[in-house]
Design a protein around this motif. Structure first.
Motif, PDB file in Angstrom:
ATOM      1  N   ALA A 121     -35.852 -12.373  -0.756  1.00  0.00           N
ATOM      2  CA  ALA A 121     -35.845 -10.917  -0.930  1.00  0.00           C
ATOM      3  C   ALA A 121     -35.199 -10.226   0.261  1.00  0.00           C
ATOM      4  O   ALA A 121     -34.490  -9.222   0.103  1.00  0.00           O
ATOM      5  CB  ALA A 121     -37.279 -10.415  -1.128  1.00  0.00           C
ATOM      6  N   CYS A 122     -35.409 -10.760   1.458  1.00  0.00           N
ATOM      7  CA  CYS A 122     -34.811 -10.169   2.664  1.00  0.00           C
ATOM      8  C   CYS A 122     -33.323 -10.497   2.756  1.00  0.00           C
ATOM      9  O   CYS A 122     -32.516  -9.669   3.192  1.00  0.00           O
ATOM     10  CB  CYS A 122     -35.527 -10.673   3.911  1.00  0.00           C
ATOM     11  N   LEU A 123     -32.961 -11.711   2.345  1.00  0.00           N
ATOM     12  CA  LEU A 123     -31.580 -12.159   2.478  1.00  0.00           C
ATOM     13  C   LEU A 123     -30.631 -11.468   1.511  1.00  0.00           C
ATOM     14  O   LEU A 123     -29.412 -11.637   1.621  1.00  0.00           O
ATOM     15  CB  LEU A 123     -31.505 -13.681   2.286  1.00  0.00           C
ATOM     16  N   VAL A 124     -31.164 -10.720   0.560  1.00  0.00           N
ATOM     17  CA  VAL A 124     -30.290  -9.918  -0.301  1.00  0.00           C
ATOM     18  C   VAL A 124     -29.434  -8.990   0.559  1.00  0.00           C
ATOM     19  O   VAL A 124     -28.247  -8.783   0.297  1.00  0.00           O
ATOM     20  CB  VAL A 124     -31.117  -9.112  -1.317  1.00  0.00           C
ATOM     21  N   CYS A 125     -30.019  -8.448   1.620  1.00  0.00           N
ATOM     22  CA  CYS A 125     -29.281  -7.565   2.536  1.00  0.00           C
ATOM     23  C   CYS A 125     -28.920  -8.275   3.841  1.00  0.00           C
ATOM     24  O   CYS A 125     -27.820  -8.119   4.349  1.00  0.00           O
ATOM     25  CB  CYS A 125     -30.108  -6.318   2.856  1.00  0.00           C
ATOM     26  N   HIS A 126     -29.866  -9.049   4.368  1.00  0.00           N
ATOM     27  CA  HIS A 126     -29.687  -9.648   5.695  1.00  0.00           C
ATOM     28  C   HIS A 126     -29.207 -11.095   5.557  1.00  0.00           C
ATOM     29  O   HIS A 126     -29.945 -12.039   5.873  1.00  0.00           O
ATOM     30  CB  HIS A 126     -31.005  -9.613   6.468  1.00  0.00           C
ATOM     31  N   MET A 132     -26.642 -16.698   8.768  1.00  0.00           N
ATOM     32  CA  MET A 132     -25.800 -17.504   7.891  1.00  0.00           C
ATOM     33  C   MET A 132     -26.217 -18.982   7.873  1.00  0.00           C
ATOM     34  O   MET A 132     -25.911 -19.701   6.940  1.00  0.00           O
ATOM     35  CB  MET A 132     -24.328 -17.374   8.300  1.00  0.00           C
ATOM     36  N   HIS A 133     -26.936 -19.433   8.912  1.00  0.00           N
ATOM     37  CA  HIS A 133     -27.382 -20.820   8.956  1.00  0.00           C
ATOM     38  C   HIS A 133     -28.846 -20.978   8.527  1.00  0.00           C
ATOM     39  O   HIS A 133     -29.440 -22.035   8.743  1.00  0.00           O
ATOM     40  CB  HIS A 133     -27.219 -21.392  10.374  1.00  0.00           C
ATOM     41  N   HIS A 199     -32.137 -19.559  21.858  1.00  0.00           N
ATOM     42  CA  HIS A 199     -32.324 -20.060  20.491  1.00  0.00           C
ATOM     43  C   HIS A 199     -31.975 -18.985  19.455  1.00  0.00           C
ATOM     44  O   HIS A 199     -32.172 -17.789  19.687  1.00  0.00           O
ATOM     45  CB  HIS A 199     -33.781 -20.492  20.278  1.00  0.00           C
ATOM     46  N   ASN A 200     -31.483 -19.437  18.310  1.00  0.00           N
ATOM     47  CA  ASN A 200     -31.320 -18.559  17.149  1.00  0.00           C
ATOM     48  C   ASN A 200     -32.360 -18.987  16.110  1.00  0.00           C
ATOM     49  O   ASN A 200     -32.176 -19.993  15.426  1.00  0.00           O
ATOM     50  CB  ASN A 200     -29.914 -18.677  16.568  1.00  0.00           C
ATOM     51  N   PRO A 201     -33.449 -18.259  15.982  1.00  0.00           N
ATOM     52  CA  PRO A 201     -34.527 -18.693  15.082  1.00  0.00           C
ATOM     53  C   PRO A 201     -34.131 -18.717  13.609  1.00  0.00           C
ATOM     54  O   PRO A 201     -34.829 -19.299  12.796  1.00  0.00           O
ATOM     55  CB  PRO A 201     -35.627 -17.651  15.333  1.00  0.00           C
ATOM     56  N   HIS A 202     -32.995 -18.090  13.279  1.00  0.00           N
ATOM     57  CA  HIS A 202     -32.564 -18.051  11.880  1.00  0.00           C
ATOM     58  C   HIS A 202     -31.707 -19.248  11.496  1.00  0.00           C
ATOM     59  O   HIS A 202     -31.265 -19.342  10.350  1.00  0.00           O
ATOM     60  CB  HIS A 202     -31.793 -16.758  11.617  1.00  0.00           C
ATOM     61  N   GLY A 203     -31.476 -20.172  12.427  1.00  0.00           N
ATOM     62  CA  GLY A 203     -30.680 -21.345  12.103  1.00  0.00           C
ATOM     63  C   GLY A 203     -29.469 -21.452  13.006  1.00  0.00           C
ATOM     64  O   GLY A 203     -28.955 -20.447  13.513  1.00  0.00           O
ATOM     65  N   LEU A 209     -32.172 -25.397  17.214  1.00  0.00           N
ATOM     66  CA  LEU A 209     -31.904 -23.988  16.918  1.00  0.00           C
ATOM     67  C   LEU A 209     -31.236 -23.261  18.084  1.00  0.00           C
ATOM     68  O   LEU A 209     -31.408 -22.053  18.270  1.00  0.00           O
ATOM     69  CB  LEU A 209     -33.206 -23.260  16.542  1.00  0.00           C
ATOM     70  N   LEU A 210     -30.446 -23.987  18.871  1.00  0.00           N
ATOM     71  CA  LEU A 210     -29.757 -23.371  20.001  1.00  0.00           C
ATOM     72  C   LEU A 210     -28.622 -22.472  19.522  1.00  0.00           C
ATOM     73  O   LEU A 210     -28.008 -22.709  18.484  1.00  0.00           O
ATOM     74  CB  LEU A 210     -29.207 -24.452  20.934  1.00  0.00           C
ATOM     75  N   LYS A 211     -28.331 -21.432  20.314  1.00  0.00           N
ATOM     76  CA  LYS A 211     -27.291 -20.486  19.930  1.00  0.00           C
ATOM     77  C   LYS A 211     -25.901 -21.110  19.976  1.00  0.00           C
ATOM     78  O   LYS A 211     -25.004 -20.704  19.245  1.00  0.00           O
ATOM     79  CB  LYS A 211     -27.351 -19.258  20.847  1.00  0.00           C
ATOM     80  N   GLN A 212     -25.715 -22.094  20.844  1.00  0.00           N
ATOM     81  CA  GLN A 212     -24.427 -22.771  20.962  1.00  0.00           C
ATOM     82  C   GLN A 212     -24.494 -24.153  20.310  1.00  0.00           C
ATOM     83  O   GLN A 212     -25.567 -24.611  19.903  1.00  0.00           O
ATOM     84  CB  GLN A 212     -24.032 -22.888  22.434  1.00  0.00           C
TER      85      GLN A 212
END
Length: 325
Positions: A121-126, A132-133, A199-203, A209-212
């Motif tokens: 439901a959230c990913l419809v917009c976000h 993206m990961h 970290h990027n908690p979204h993937g 979950l590292l940013k790089q």
């Protein structure tokens, strides 16, 4: 003049036809003819300031910005919920909305939908950017929903505030709370860093979950002086900073996993340390003291190996590997 009047009549006729078509579509949709404020009013006439959890404060957040055409209405997130709005009951209670968020039963006793459905439901917009990961990420695979970390209706979302974000992460990652309070640690406990700085908690396309893409690339965002390239490279430092450091905290400065010379001797067992691990000093320690007419080995006093090998991350010194320039 006649042609102008003719074209004006054709134009008006087309616009009138389009208006009738759009009006008919609006009537087909249960809420298509209502503005966003009117759609919200259907919900807020019951869900007002008397709710146990804050509801109306959503209008103090980006999700309640009336002047933004992208702002969702209540039904965009919770579903049209016709059974709920019509007052239908089951077992003496009004039927729940189509989508109930959260990890526990609501005060009204409604059961939340699955974590996957909540995130969808959230990913419809976000969906783009940092999210993206999300599909296949560690949090998604472990049934962590967006609402497990984010608070949508509150004016402030703690996970988006640097000083408060770690407390949200520590609800699950409790061992990291202990590590950041050790003697040597990144300044997370004092609010100068947050978990999302690394970290990027979204993937992520990298590990943990590292940013790089790698551990080293993440560390080099701040520690650029350790990047090199160097004439004399230290292979463990080139491969992975965590070969020697615990990034969340250690009782040995600077964030080391163990003290020199023992840390160095995990890999280096050559002429400097043969036949005994640290020369005459260890023999003396094992015997209760130094042997007569001997001094402690430089490998175990002061800064141990770093008495000579100062540039442990790599060196450009013509004198040799890792020596002081």
């Amino acid at each position: 003049m006649k042609s102008k009047k003719l074209w004006k009549g054709v134009f008006c006729g087309v616009m009138l036809a389009l208006g009738l078509v759009s009006a008919s579509h609006a009537e087909d949709s249960p809420s298509g003819s209502l503005t966003r404020q009117q759609r919200d009013a259907v919900c807020t006439k019951c869900h007002d300031e008397s709710e146990r959890k804050p509801i109306l404060s959503i209008y103090q957040t980006p999700h309640g910005a009336i002047g933004d055409s992208r702002t969702p209405a209540c039904q965009d997130c919770h579903g049209e919920s016709q059974n709920h709005l019509s007052g239908k009951t089951e077992g003496g209670h009004r039927l729940p909305p189509d989508r109930v968020f959260g990890s526990k039963h609501s005060p009204a006793g409604y059961t939340p939908i699955s974590p996957q459905a909540q995130s969808e439901a959230c990913l419809v917009c976000h969906k783009a950017g940092l999210r993206m990961h999300w599909p296949g990420s560690q949090h998604q695979a472990n049934d962590v929903a967006c609402t497990s970390c984010h608070v949508v209706h509150n004016p402030t979302d703690p996970v988006r505030i640097k000083e408060e974000q770690p407390t949200v992460c520590f609800k699950c990652h409790r061992e990291k709370r202990a590590e950041i309070n050790k003697i040597s640690a990144h300044p997370i406990a004092v609010g100068k860093m947050a978990c999302s700085d690394c970290h990027n908690p979204h993937g992520s396309s990298g590990p943990h979950l590292l940013k790089q893409n790698t551990v080293n690339e993440t560390c080099w965002q701040c520690h650029a002086d350790k990047r090199g390239p160097f004439l004399w490279e230290h292979q463990p430092a080139t491969e992975d900073c965590t070969n020697c450091h615990n990034p969340h905290g250690s009782n040995i400065t600077p964030l080391l996993k163990s003290r020199p010379p023992f840390l160095c001797q995990k890999c280096h067992d050559g002429p400097h340390v043969s036949p005994s691990p640290t020369g005459s000093a260890v023999a003396g320690i094992q015997g209760g003291g130094l042997a007569p007419n001997t001094a402690p080995n430089n490998n175990v006093v002061g800064r141990a190996c770093m008495n000579c090998h100062v540039m442990v991350h790599g060196s450009n010194s013509p004198a040799g590997a890792f020596l002081h320039r």
